[in-house]
Design an enzyme around this catalytic site. Structure first.
Site: not given
Ligand code: NAD
Length: 488
Positions: A179, A210-212, A216, A254, A288, A392
């Site tokens: 995904k 699709g979306t998380g 997801g 990660e 990242c 972050e």
């Protein structure tokens, strides 16, 4: 209008070797113009269910192929992507906002290399064996693929990071349901068009868009997906850990970073400055591994800041498809606003913005006026406790601060929740080793940045992740080990 909707690119899920339409769709924006240009399936439980079923069905055949057979298929897929490199690079740049130069030289070549690398490394693993001669026993280990792997990737390096998961997963004999980020789905969809030609059997690679929150999470919660490899934010990872806990899933996470650069007064600034500019602002700071806290030793602080800011001002923002442009668009309007809000907060706290946001004029071509652009921004006179030094930001913003001693800078560099990557600049070899050993960071680059050997472990400590990826680490993650004892 009709004409408008006709021009939209409409993606479909890829399940059991076929493109299948979805009942609802999400708009996807071109970040450099602000226009909706693509529609992405808004998949949920039903689509994930179909994809997991396809992956389960394909598992017996795929897992029983020899590593060499799988290797040949991965190499073929690498060749096919490489053959279309320019089309993939154009698509990635349009979908993500990154410059065409970055997509051509980093994203797509690395996606190709991910398949070649694991096609090769899968041929070279050995397992362990020990003897207990006095009692006539031999022990050995054997490794087998785990099953259906759930792969979830972010929007910053779309095809690069997705293939960094797909390649080892299928090389090891697993089948996958992937995904990609709903904001950057196009290149994954393009890759699906090449799978059959490469010889990937139906159902080995399934992609659900699709979306998380919907697609997801359905993948994370599916009982027949025993492992999840996730790259994304720390917040989402916490949710994934929670949701997968009832199934005790195997997780590779990660996550984000707040990466320091430590510049000692004996650093070679002619190397350090251009590299630290790249490490701060490459891909609009949306990597990242990007540097966002630059600690400079007092004796060279003023010189460093002056030269760094002068060079940062030379970075040109504009249409990402223009090969002379250095700064593309950020991923979304919301993200741009979030990044800008950090600069405002820093100013409110009394920090000084030396260039970029709010300081320099942003001159954009006519077609890009509504794009999500921001200039490389350098903040100084900022406290370690400031949110700009702790959180972050994931945009083209970097902070420059002074330090005096080695001891002090190690302590300050470590005083954040993250621990992904660090750079150390010094010509003193002893110091470089000492500092590298003591930094709480999964990766430390000294006198360079982003030089990678994919054989070696990649990943973060603390809030930057759990687990490592690389030739051996990915092999171990994507296989289940068994210890067998033979007594004669
Ligand atoms: P994100 O966490 O918002 O999303 C990542 C992926 O997870 C997307 O596909 C998203 O749809 C999905 N997702 C969101 N909520 C979910 C849920 N509840 N269940 C399952 N899946 C869900 O991250 P992002 O904004 O796309 O990416 C930026 C982040 O990724 C940054 O924090 C960056 O540092 C990190 N990142 C880390 C690495 C690394 O290797 N350590 C590499 C690149 C990016």
């Amino acid at each position: 209008t009709m004409a408008h909707s006709k021009a939209l690119l409409v993606l479909e899920n890829f399940i059991a070797g076929k493109f299948v339409p979805c009942s609802s769709y999400i708009d996807s924006y071109n970040p450099s113009t602000g226009d909706v240009y693509c529609r992405v399936p808004d998949s949920g439980k039903e689509e994930v269910e179909a994809a997991v079923k396809a992956a389960k069905n394909a598992f017996p055949i795929w897992s029983s192929k020899s590593p060499l057979e799988r290797s040949q298929i991965l190499n073929k897929l690498a060749d096919l992507i490489e053959h279309d490199l320019e089309a993939f690079a154009q698509a990635e740049s349009k979908d993500q906002g990154k410059t065409i130069t970055f997509a051509r030289t980093v994203d797509i070549p690395r996606a190709v290399y991910n398949f070649r690398f694991f096609a090769s490394s899968i041929l070279h693993h050995t397992t362990e064996c020990t003897e207990m001669a006095t009692i006539g026993c031999v022990h050995y280990t054997s490794r087998a693929p785990v099953g259906v792997a759930g792969l979830i990737s972010p929007w910053n390096l779309p095809l690069y990071l997705l293939t960094w998961k797909i390649a080892p997963a299928i090389a090891c004999g697993n089948t996958v349901v992937a995904k990609p980020s709903e904001m950057t789905s196009v290149t994954a969809w393009m890759m699906c068009k090449l799978l059959e030609k490469a010889g990937v059997p139906h159902g080995v690679v399934n992609v659900v868009f699709g979306t998380g929150a919907k697609a997801g999470e359905a993948l994370v919660c599916h009982p027949d997906v025993p492992l999840i490899s996730f790259t994304g934010s720390t917040l989402t990872a916490q949710r994934i850990v929670e949701k997968s806990a009832p199934h005790c899933k195997r997780l590779s996470l990660e996550l984000g970073g707040k990466n320091p650069a430590i510049v000692f007064d004996d650093a070679d600034l002619s190397q350090c400055i251009p590299t630290t500019l790249r490490s701060s602002f490459a891909n609009q700071g949306e990597i990242c591994l990007c540097t966002s806290r630059i600690f400079v030793q007092r004796g060279i602080y003023s010189e460093f800041l002056k030269r760094f800011v002068a060079e940062a001002k030379k970075w040109k923002a504009g249409n990402p498809s223009d090969p002379t442009v250095d700064v593309g668009a950020l991923i979304s309007k919301e993200h741009l606003e979030k990044v800008r809000s950090y600069v405002k907060k820093a100013q409110a706290e009394g920090a000084r913005v030396h260039c970029g946001e709010g300081v320099d004029p942003l001159a954009l071509p006519t077609g890009n006026q509504k794009g999500y652009f921001m200039l490389p921004t350098v903040i100084a006179e900022v406290k370690d406790e400031s949110c700009c030094m702790q959180e972050e930001i994931f945009g083209p913003v970097t902070c420059v601060v002074e330090f005096d001693t080695e001891e002090e800078v190690i302590e300050r560099a470590n005083r954040v929740k993250y621990g992904l990557a660090a750079t150390v600049w010094s010509s003193n070899v002893g110091r470089v080793h000492r500092v590298a050993q003591r930094l709480q960071s999964g990766l430390v680059w000294t006198n360079c940045w982003l030089v990678r050997d994919l054989n070696l472990p990649f990943g973060g400590m603390k809030a930057s992740g759990i687990g490592r990826e690389g030739a051996k680490d990915s092999y171990e993650f994507f296989t289940e080990v068994k210890t067998i004892t033979i007594k004669h």
